[in-house]
Design an enzyme around this catalytic site. Structure first.
Site, PDB file in Angstrom:
ATOM      1  N   SER A  73     -29.809 -40.999  61.452  1.00 40.42           N
ATOM      2  CA  SER A  73     -30.645 -40.262  60.520  1.00 40.42           C
ATOM      3  C   SER A  73     -29.824 -39.071  60.049  1.00 40.42           C
ATOM      4  O   SER A  73     -28.632 -39.194  59.805  1.00 40.42           O
ATOM      5  CB  SER A  73     -31.943 -39.828  61.206  1.00 40.42           C
ATOM      6  OG  SER A  73     -32.752 -39.068  60.335  1.00 40.42           O
TER       7      SER A  73
ATOM      8  N   TYR B 286     -33.493 -38.442  49.683  1.00 37.62           N
ATOM      9  CA  TYR B 286     -32.642 -38.574  50.869  1.00 37.62           C
ATOM     10  C   TYR B 286     -33.445 -38.267  52.125  1.00 37.62           C
ATOM     11  O   TYR B 286     -33.378 -39.006  53.118  1.00 37.62           O
ATOM     12  CB  TYR B 286     -31.455 -37.624  50.747  1.00 37.62           C
ATOM     13  CG  TYR B 286     -30.520 -37.638  51.938  1.00 37.62           C
ATOM     14  CD1 TYR B 286     -29.739 -38.760  52.219  1.00 37.62           C
ATOM     15  CD2 TYR B 286     -30.407 -36.527  52.784  1.00 37.62           C
ATOM     16  CE1 TYR B 286     -28.877 -38.777  53.304  1.00 37.62           C
ATOM     17  CE2 TYR B 286     -29.546 -36.538  53.862  1.00 37.62           C
ATOM     18  CZ  TYR B 286     -28.791 -37.666  54.125  1.00 37.62           C
ATOM     19  OH  TYR B 286     -27.934 -37.677  55.211  1.00 37.62           O
TER      20      TYR B 286
ATOM     21  N   LYS C 239     -34.202 -40.613  55.450  1.00 39.12           N
ATOM     22  CA  LYS C 239     -33.777 -40.208  56.788  1.00 39.12           C
ATOM     23  C   LYS C 239     -34.972 -40.027  57.728  1.00 39.12           C
ATOM     24  O   LYS C 239     -34.864 -40.275  58.931  1.00 39.12           O
ATOM     25  CB  LYS C 239     -32.946 -38.923  56.701  1.00 39.12           C
ATOM     26  CG  LYS C 239     -31.607 -39.102  55.980  1.00 39.12           C
ATOM     27  CD  LYS C 239     -30.636 -39.909  56.819  1.00 39.12           C
ATOM     28  CE  LYS C 239     -30.240 -41.222  56.259  1.00 39.12           C
ATOM     29  NZ  LYS C 239     -29.208 -41.930  57.050  1.00 39.12           N
TER      30      LYS C 239
END
Length: 319
Positions: free
Chosen positions: A173, A201, A205
């Site tokens: 992650s 993003y 993650k």
């Protein structure tokens, strides 16, 4: 507390007292100890993927390594590539069909896998880009491809688990997950507009964290555990083009990945978010996206279950 907590309190830069990935292998007594076991690593053509492979090669495990660009991966891994213990498999993570073919290739050669490292990923694509399935590119590459890949390899991971070494899924992650959580089910791909590269993003993650947590919830009782983590220093390019200091930084940067993969401290327990070779503290949303702590939204069973259900539908699988 992890034995590696102290060296991370006041880091001095590449080459300082923080452990390298290979040091983790040595400290845990795993040199040559995974002979006969199979590990799969995605995204091995540059950076942390290469250092992860180097460390895992020292364990003696048989390695299946995926990369979108096989020529680049072969050049990057030239100094350690051993055809008898490593197999390169082409996989474009923006294509679910490519993921399926890669999984089929691996399963045609082995029925037991003890370790899956989901290393590949992209970051902060500046404009909204969709895959051929209409999936936002970061969400597709960082999450959906690994979600599908895991589910296709799941039976082999369960079969590969043993009392001496229970199977593990390690998902890279990022501290960037702290920026924000996952969107509503009707807006994973910014169908409602307002695309932001960093928010997208962060969503991908956070999805990595949720996937690891849900794997643990579903399969821990069958000897399969999962971890998400923030890796250390990263860099792009083939190792031969990096300075010795940058290479050392990458080796240290891959240490948390290897810690998650083999640490005896973690045996039999998962669903953890790791940072600096230890379990990260739970953090408040303090405006610092690079905090080593996990975000307040990192452990959310309801959203984890929702994402799992929605992801199955997106990749065309049933539960």
């Amino acid at each position: 507390m992890s034995r590696y907590a102290a060296p991370h309190v006041d880091p001095k830069g590449p080459g300082d007292a923080r452990p390298t990935a290979l040091q983790i292998v040595q400290d845990e007594g795993f040199e040559g100890k995974l002979t006969g076991k199979v590990a799969v690593v995605t995204g091995v053509s540059s950076g942390l993927g290469i250092e992860t492979v180097k460390a895992l090669a020292a364990t003696g495990a048989t390695l299946f390594l995926t990369a979108r660009n096989l020529a680049k991966a072969e050049a990057a891994l030239a100094e350690i590539f051993d055809p008898s213990t490593m197999t390169l498999v082409q996989m474009d993570q923006a294509s679910l069909e490519s993921v399926r073919i890669a999984a089929q290739t691996i399963l045609s050669k082995t029925t037991q896998i003890s370790l899956l490292v989901a290393n590949a990923g992209v970051m902060a694509i500046p404009d909204l880009r969709l895959t051929d399935k209409g999936h936002e590119m970061q969400f597709a590459t960082n999450h959906l491809s690994h979600f599908l890949f895991f589910n296709l390899l799941k039976s082999a991971l369960l079969t590969g688990s043993s009392s001496a070494f229970q199977s593990r899924v390690v998902i890279l992650s990022s501290a960037g997950h702290r920026i924000g959580g996952i969107n509503s089910s009707d807006n994973y791909h910014y169908e409602n507009g307002e695309y932001n590269p960093w928010a997208a993003y962060a969503q991908s993650k956070t999805a990595n964290v949720y996937m690891a947590n849900e794997i643990e919830r579903r399969y821990a009782s069958q000897g399969l555990h999962a971890y998400s983590l923030h890796p250390g220093i990263s860099a792009t390019g083939i190792i031969g083009q990096l300075t010795s200091e940058e290479v050392m930084g990458l080796d240290q940067g891959a240490a948390t990945t290897i810690y998650a993969a083999i640490s005896k401290e973690l045996e039999g327990r998962g669903g953890l978010y790791l940072n600096d070779c230890s379990e990260a503290a739970m953090g408040e949303q303090d405006g610092n996206p690079m905090s080593g702590k996990s975000a307040p939204h990192s452990f959310h069973p309801e959203n984890e279950a929702r994402l799992w259900k929605d992801s199955l539908e997106m990749v065309g699988l049933s539960d």
